[in-house]
Structures are given as structure tokens and as C-alpha cells.
Design a protein around this motif. Structure first.
Motif, PDB file in Angstrom:
ATOM      1  N   ASN A  43       0.824  -1.216   0.000  1.00 14.81           N
ATOM      2  CA  ASN A  43       0.000   0.000   0.000  1.00 14.81           C
ATOM      3  C   ASN A  43       0.854   1.260   0.000  1.00 14.81           C
ATOM      4  O   ASN A  43       0.528   2.240  -0.662  1.00 14.81           O
ATOM      5  CB  ASN A  43      -0.946   0.005   1.202  1.00 14.81           C
ATOM      6  CG  ASN A  43      -2.078  -0.993   1.017  1.00 14.81           C
ATOM      7  OD1 ASN A  43      -2.367  -1.405  -0.108  1.00 14.81           O
ATOM      8  ND2 ASN A  43      -2.699  -1.407   2.111  1.00 14.81           N
ATOM      9  N   LYS A  44       1.949   1.223   0.750  1.00  8.61           N
ATOM     10  CA  LYS A  44       2.836   2.399   0.791  1.00  8.61           C
ATOM     11  C   LYS A  44       3.355   2.708  -0.621  1.00  8.61           C
ATOM     12  O   LYS A  44       3.346   3.852  -1.066  1.00  8.61           O
ATOM     13  CB  LYS A  44       4.010   2.131   1.746  1.00  8.61           C
ATOM     14  CG  LYS A  44       4.998   3.281   1.867  1.00  8.61           C
ATOM     15  CD  LYS A  44       6.143   2.912   2.801  1.00  8.61           C
ATOM     16  CE  LYS A  44       7.263   3.932   2.766  1.00  8.61           C
ATOM     17  NZ  LYS A  44       6.955   5.194   3.408  1.00  8.61           N
ATOM     18  N   PHE A  57       2.094   1.562  -3.589  1.00 11.60           N
ATOM     19  CA  PHE A  57       0.998   1.906  -4.511  1.00 11.60           C
ATOM     20  C   PHE A  57       0.480   3.325  -4.246  1.00 11.60           C
ATOM     21  O   PHE A  57       0.122   4.046  -5.178  1.00 11.60           O
ATOM     22  CB  PHE A  57      -0.167   0.911  -4.369  1.00 11.60           C
ATOM     23  CG  PHE A  57       0.032  -0.419  -5.064  1.00 11.60           C
ATOM     24  CD1 PHE A  57       1.304  -0.896  -5.349  1.00 11.60           C
ATOM     25  CD2 PHE A  57      -1.060  -1.201  -5.410  1.00 11.60           C
ATOM     26  CE1 PHE A  57       1.490  -2.125  -5.978  1.00 11.60           C
ATOM     27  CE2 PHE A  57      -0.895  -2.427  -6.043  1.00 11.60           C
ATOM     28  CZ  PHE A  57       0.377  -2.894  -6.325  1.00 11.60           C
ATOM     29  N   ASP A  58       0.403   3.720  -2.971  1.00 13.65           N
ATOM     30  CA  ASP A  58      -0.058   5.085  -2.641  1.00 13.65           C
ATOM     31  C   ASP A  58       0.848   6.122  -3.301  1.00 13.65           C
ATOM     32  O   ASP A  58       0.375   7.125  -3.838  1.00 13.65           O
ATOM     33  CB  ASP A  58      -0.069   5.314  -1.116  1.00 13.65           C
ATOM     34  CG  ASP A  58      -1.228   4.597  -0.430  1.00 13.65           C
ATOM     35  OD1 ASP A  58      -2.108   4.063  -1.144  1.00 13.65           O
ATOM     36  OD2 ASP A  58      -1.242   4.541   0.821  1.00 13.65           O
ATOM     37  N   ALA A  59       2.165   5.864  -3.237  1.00  9.85           N
ATOM     38  CA  ALA A  59       3.111   6.803  -3.860  1.00  9.85           C
ATOM     39  C   ALA A  59       2.942   6.797  -5.381  1.00  9.85           C
ATOM     40  O   ALA A  59       2.975   7.859  -6.019  1.00  9.85           O
ATOM     41  CB  ALA A  59       4.545   6.442  -3.479  1.00  9.85           C
ATOM     42  N   ARG A 118       0.198   6.184  -7.067  1.00 10.28           N
ATOM     43  CA  ARG A 118      -1.056   6.882  -7.425  1.00 10.28           C
ATOM     44  C   ARG A 118      -0.925   8.386  -7.226  1.00 10.28           C
ATOM     45  O   ARG A 118      -1.348   9.173  -8.068  1.00 10.28           O
ATOM     46  CB  ARG A 118      -2.221   6.340  -6.597  1.00 10.28           C
ATOM     47  CG  ARG A 118      -2.564   4.922  -6.980  1.00 10.28           C
ATOM     48  CD  ARG A 118      -3.966   4.522  -6.537  1.00 10.28           C
ATOM     49  NE  ARG A 118      -4.162   3.107  -6.800  1.00 10.28           N
ATOM     50  CZ  ARG A 118      -4.000   2.143  -5.893  1.00 10.28           C
ATOM     51  NH1 ARG A 118      -3.694   2.445  -4.642  1.00 10.28           N
ATOM     52  NH2 ARG A 118      -4.158   0.876  -6.227  1.00 10.28           N
ATOM     53  N   ALA A 119      -0.309   8.764  -6.091  1.00 12.55           N
ATOM     54  CA  ALA A 119      -0.195  10.199  -5.790  1.00 12.55           C
ATOM     55  C   ALA A 119       0.690  10.892  -6.830  1.00 12.55           C
ATOM     56  O   ALA A 119       0.363  11.983  -7.312  1.00 12.55           O
ATOM     57  CB  ALA A 119       0.369  10.393  -4.384  1.00 12.55           C
ATOM     58  N   TRP A 127       3.777  -0.458 -12.162  1.00 13.24           N
ATOM     59  CA  TRP A 127       3.163   0.861 -12.396  1.00 13.24           C
ATOM     60  C   TRP A 127       3.607   1.320 -13.779  1.00 13.24           C
ATOM     61  O   TRP A 127       4.797   1.326 -14.078  1.00 13.24           O
ATOM     62  CB  TRP A 127       3.653   1.837 -11.335  1.00 13.24           C
ATOM     63  CG  TRP A 127       3.102   3.227 -11.442  1.00 13.24           C
ATOM     64  CD1 TRP A 127       1.837   3.592 -11.764  1.00 13.24           C
ATOM     65  CD2 TRP A 127       3.815   4.441 -11.172  1.00 13.24           C
ATOM     66  NE1 TRP A 127       1.713   4.962 -11.715  1.00 13.24           N
ATOM     67  CE2 TRP A 127       2.916   5.502 -11.358  1.00 13.24           C
ATOM     68  CE3 TRP A 127       5.127   4.733 -10.797  1.00 13.24           C
ATOM     69  CZ2 TRP A 127       3.279   6.837 -11.180  1.00 13.24           C
ATOM     70  CZ3 TRP A 127       5.496   6.056 -10.618  1.00 13.24           C
ATOM     71  CH2 TRP A 127       4.578   7.095 -10.794  1.00 13.24           C
ATOM     72  N   ARG A 162       8.362  10.451  -2.697  1.00  9.01           N
ATOM     73  CA  ARG A 162       7.204  10.273  -1.821  1.00  9.01           C
ATOM     74  C   ARG A 162       7.347   9.035  -0.938  1.00  9.01           C
ATOM     75  O   ARG A 162       6.806   8.969   0.158  1.00  9.01           O
ATOM     76  CB  ARG A 162       5.915  10.113  -2.645  1.00  9.01           C
ATOM     77  CG  ARG A 162       5.385  11.411  -3.195  1.00  9.01           C
ATOM     78  CD  ARG A 162       4.255  11.140  -4.175  1.00  9.01           C
ATOM     79  NE  ARG A 162       3.952  12.343  -4.923  1.00  9.01           N
ATOM     80  CZ  ARG A 162       3.034  13.248  -4.567  1.00  9.01           C
ATOM     81  NH1 ARG A 162       2.292  13.058  -3.497  1.00  9.01           N
ATOM     82  NH2 ARG A 162       2.821  14.322  -5.295  1.00  9.01           N
ATOM     83  N   ASP A 183       7.008  -3.358  -8.377  1.00  6.79           N
ATOM     84  CA  ASP A 183       6.888  -3.220  -6.915  1.00  6.79           C
ATOM     85  C   ASP A 183       7.977  -4.001  -6.160  1.00  6.79           C
ATOM     86  O   ASP A 183       8.232  -3.723  -4.992  1.00  6.79           O
ATOM     87  CB  ASP A 183       5.496  -3.673  -6.437  1.00  6.79           C
ATOM     88  CG  ASP A 183       5.242  -5.161  -6.671  1.00  6.79           C
ATOM     89  OD1 ASP A 183       5.781  -5.722  -7.646  1.00  6.79           O
ATOM     90  OD2 ASP A 183       4.504  -5.768  -5.881  1.00  6.79           O
TER      91      ASP A 183
END
Ligand code: HAM
Length: 409
Positions: free
Chosen positions: A25-26, A28-30, A32-33, A127, A153, A308
Motif C-alpha cells: 500500500n505504501k 501503490f499510494d506513492a 497513485r499520488a 506501475w 514520496r 513493486d
């Protein structure tokens, strides 16, 4: 009795237990952001493609790594090994309706039957950032800038990684000046991409197989010592744009970056950790002919794939194995069944206020409740005993500072 089935995931495939999901999640969050911050819009596609779309020209490693099968109607299908052919297919299908340039992004699970080494699995999430329909080098600068932004990020700095950039066009022009004809370049690129992974002697043999004379092979190795990109307009422009955008310290010129996929036509790049401990963090480049290869209209494109696996290994080593854990939310517990309804009501009230609440499912001793709450992901905890319910007020404890405050039930 039936044989016991192995509890392990098939070789090269991964399970994600909760402690692994925290990292995923850490990352993927970066992704997406950073994608959003650079104006990329999300898309997605099927994981299964026709084998024909993914089948490759001989020599490309990824072609031999495709998981493929025949379905019950004898269709030859495959699991995608990368997103780029699928993206090309989707764009070609709507080429007349789409407004170019497109800036598209996705996080795609990809499958490759790879030899298992550090940082390489048989399944990974990648990604993807692609700009389709833009010839200017600003497209390269934007995709690289976004990937650098994602790494920052995640908590890394440009001292931890560098994006190594080169240009196939530039390398092609150097080869041509040495008398190596353009039709031989594709083979030369595939052979040179193997440098560092196999001995130079074997690479020389591959080059000779591709039609190069001994003198050509020597010239090719000499070209690989080139340290300056002077005269390469697109690289000069890329470095200038990176300076303007503020990420030039993340870029280095590196003629040895070629890329193993044959569709690249111009700028190519690959990101590595500066200590040289891990495999490539991300890679990409300009691919101006892929749409025509699959039957679409000529369209310029630039993109990258960022897996990832390697970045998670790098983050764990640089930031520490616990760095992804972020305590948040409130744990609510109760001493005996008599306080259960009060705990349920409190949880409902806090959730309605937008809090994340982990409600205990059974009565517990306070010591057990607080030790479990503290080791989990909660930042605060409320424990209800008979007195609290009677008074209508309980204590909310901040699990890191140990500070307490009153909370009405
Ligand atoms: P690629 O270099 O084959 O490029 O893969 C890109 C990234 O995906 C690698 O740098 C790595 O992070 C990750 N990756 C690839 N294979 C594996 C694996 N077996 N296990 C773990 N991670 C892996 C492409 O796939 C291009 N389609 C990228 C692209 C998009 N070019 C233009 N647009």
C-alpha cells in the motif's frame, strides 16, 4: 487419504500477508499520488491477451517468458508479461476518437516465467506511465519526473537512486559513423543489453552472429566507452528540462542503457540504486513504432514500467523493515459482556465521525487488550469497564505518548 497439498504459493508467485500489504500500500499510494500530481489518468485492462498480440520477434527474452495456454475453444491465450502491447491495442482500437496526447497510468499485475533471482519474481505489479501522441522531449521529462516524484514520496532521496539515460538514436548514429549499417542495429542493441549479465566474449559472439566483422565488434565496444552525449539534441533537451523542473540531480548519462525490449526507438532510461545492490527499479523509453507494428496509425509514445518488487526491497533496506507501519485509528475494548453494547454504541459513534475503529469482538482483560492494541495498527485505545459505563465517560489513551483524555459514551 489424499496427498497433503503444499501450503506454499507456486514458485515465483507471491502471497501478501497483512504485513506485506502495508508495504504494498505504501508503494501503490506513492505511485497513485505521483501519477495524479503529474496529470496522468488511470486505465485498466484484461490480464489475459491473445498470444498473437504478445508474441515477439526472436531474441527478446520476454518472448520466451510468456505464460500461454489454449482455452477450451482452442484460442491461443497468454497472461500479459507487460502492459505496453495491451496499451497499444487499446489506443489503436479507439485511435479516431481519442484526444492526443494521452497521459495514461495503471498498476498492472504482470507474469513472466523468469529465472528466479534477487528482485525477479514470476509475477509482479508494474506501475505504468505512458504519454501517447507527443513527439517533444517534454514527454520523456514528464514520465521520468513523475517516477522520481514517486520515489521521493516513498521516503528516498536522489542520493539513493539515479536514473541512467541514453538514446538508441544516438547510439545508432555512433554505430553508423563506424560503418555498422542500420539494419544490424536491432541485433546489436539486444546483444549489448546483455552486457554485465554475460561475459564480453559471449556478447562479441552474438554480435558476429548478427553479421558484424571483428573490426565492427571492436568499434562497437569502443563506442560503449562514450562518456559524453554532446551532439545528441534529445538528451541535451532532456537534461535541460530536468534542470528547469528541478530533478536534474536524479539523472546521469549512461551509454550502456539499451533496454531489452526491441520496440524502443529513442531515449531509453533505467533507474538503479546508487549502491548497485539491486536490479533496475524502473525502466522505459520512447517507442514510436509500436502502434504501427500492431496495425494502428503511426503514433509517437513514451513510457515506463516501475515494478513493486525491487523498490520494496530497497525501501526495507534504506528505511528499515518497520517503516511502512503507520499507526492510525482507535481500538475499542470492553471488560465483560455487560459493557459490550456500550462498546458497540461507542464504535458506531466514532465511525460516524469518520474515525477508523477496531472494535474488540470479545470481552478481555485490560492488559491483554492494551498489549494487542499497541502491537496492532491503532494509534489510540478506549477500554470500557463497569464504572465507565455507569459514569457515561471513558478514558481514551494515546498509545505512543501515553496521554489520556475523556471521551463521552
Ligand atoms: P521492463 O524493463 O521489462 O519494461 O520492466 C519494467 C520494470 O518492471 C523493471 O524495471 C522492474 O522494476 C519490473 N519488472 C520487470 N520484470 C520483473 C520481474 N520478473 N519481477 C519483478 N519486477 C519486474 C517493460 O515492461 C516496459 N513495458 C515498460 C514500458 C512502459 N515501456 C514503455 N511503457
Amino acid at each position: 487419504m489424499a496427498d497433503k497439498i503444499s501450503f506454499e504459493a507456486p514458485r515465483g508467485m507471491r502471497d501478501f500477508y497483512p504485513e506485506d500489504m502495508v508495504w504494498r500500500n505504501k508503494v501503490f499510494d506513492a505511485f497513485r499520488a505521483a501519477g495524479e500530481s503529474y496529470g496522468f489518468v488511470p486505465y485498466d485492462a484484461c490480464v489475459v491477451e491473445s498470444y498473437e498480440l504478445l508474441a515477439r520477434k526472436a531474441g527478446e527474452e520476454v518472448g520466451e517468458q510468456i505464460y500461454h495456454f489454449f482455452d477450451k475453444s482452442d484460442r491461443h491465450l497468454a497472461l500479459r508479461a507487460e502492459m505496453t502491447p495491451t496499451l497499444a491495442r487499446m489506443v489503436a482500437q479507439r485511435q479516431k476518437e481519442l484526444a492526443f496526447p494521452l497521459k495514461w497510468t495503471t498498476i498492472a499485475q504482470c507474469f513472466r516465467y523468469e529465472r528466479m533471482t534477487k528482485g525477479r519474481k514470476r509475477e509482479h505489479y508494474q506501475w505504468n506511465l505512458d504519454i501517447i501522441g507527443e513527439e517533444s522531449t517534454l514527454a520523456e521529462a514528464e514520465v521520468i519526473g513523475a517516477a522520481v516524484d514517486a520515489l521521493l514520496r516513498m521516503g528516498l532521496t536522489t542520493a539513493d537512486f539515479k536514473v541512467h539515460v541514453s538514446s538508441r538514436k544516438f547510439l545508432g548514429s555512433l554505430l553508423e559513423k563506424s560503418g555498422i549499417a542500420a539494419e544490424k542495429h536491432a541485433q546489436v542493441f539486444l546483444a549489448l543489453d546483455k552486457r554485465g549479465k554475460m561475459p564480453d566474449g559471449e556478447i562479441a559472439a552474438m554480435l558476429r552472429d548478427g553479421g558484424l566483422s571483428d573490426a565492427d565488434v571492436d568499434a562497437t565496444f569502443r563506442i560503449m566507452d562514450t562518456k559524453s552525449f554532446e551532439g545528441c539534441a534529445e538528451l541535451e533537451e532532456l537534461f535541460r528540462l530536468a534542470e528547469t523542473a528541478g530533478f536534474a540531480d536524479a539523472l546521469v548519462f549512461d551509454i550502456s542503457v539499451i533496454r531489452g525490449l526491441s520496440y524502443y526507438t529513442g531515449v531509453v532510461f533505467e533507474c538503479f540504486d546508487t549502491a548497485g545492490e539491486f536490479r533496475a527499479i524502473f525502466g522505459g523509453g520512447r517507442y514510436d513504432n509500436l502502434l504501427t507494428t500492431i496495425g494502428g496509425e503511426p503514433t509517437s509514445a513514451v513510457g515506463l514500467g516501475f515494478g513493486d518488487v525491487v523498490v520494496t526491497e530497497l525501501l526495507k533496506s534504506r528505511l528499515g523493515a518497520d517503516a511502512a507501519k503507520a499507526a492510525s485509528g482507535i481500538a475499542v475494548g470492553f471488560m465483560s459482556d455487560a459493557q459490550r453494547d456500550a462498546a458497540v454504541r461507542l464504535a458506531a459513534k466514532l465511525r460516524a465521525e469518520g474515525e477508523r475503529v477496531d472494535l474488540s469482538l470479545r470481552a478481555q482483560k485490560p492488559k491483554k487488550f492494551f498489549s494487542h492494541a499497541g502491537s496492532g495498527c491503532a494509534a489510540k485505545a478506549v477500554f470500557l469497564g463497569p464504572d465507565d459505563v455507569e459514569k457515561g465517560v471513558a478514558r481514551m489513551k494515546n498509545l505512543s505518548t501515553r496521554e489520556e483524555s475523556d471521551i463521552c459514551l
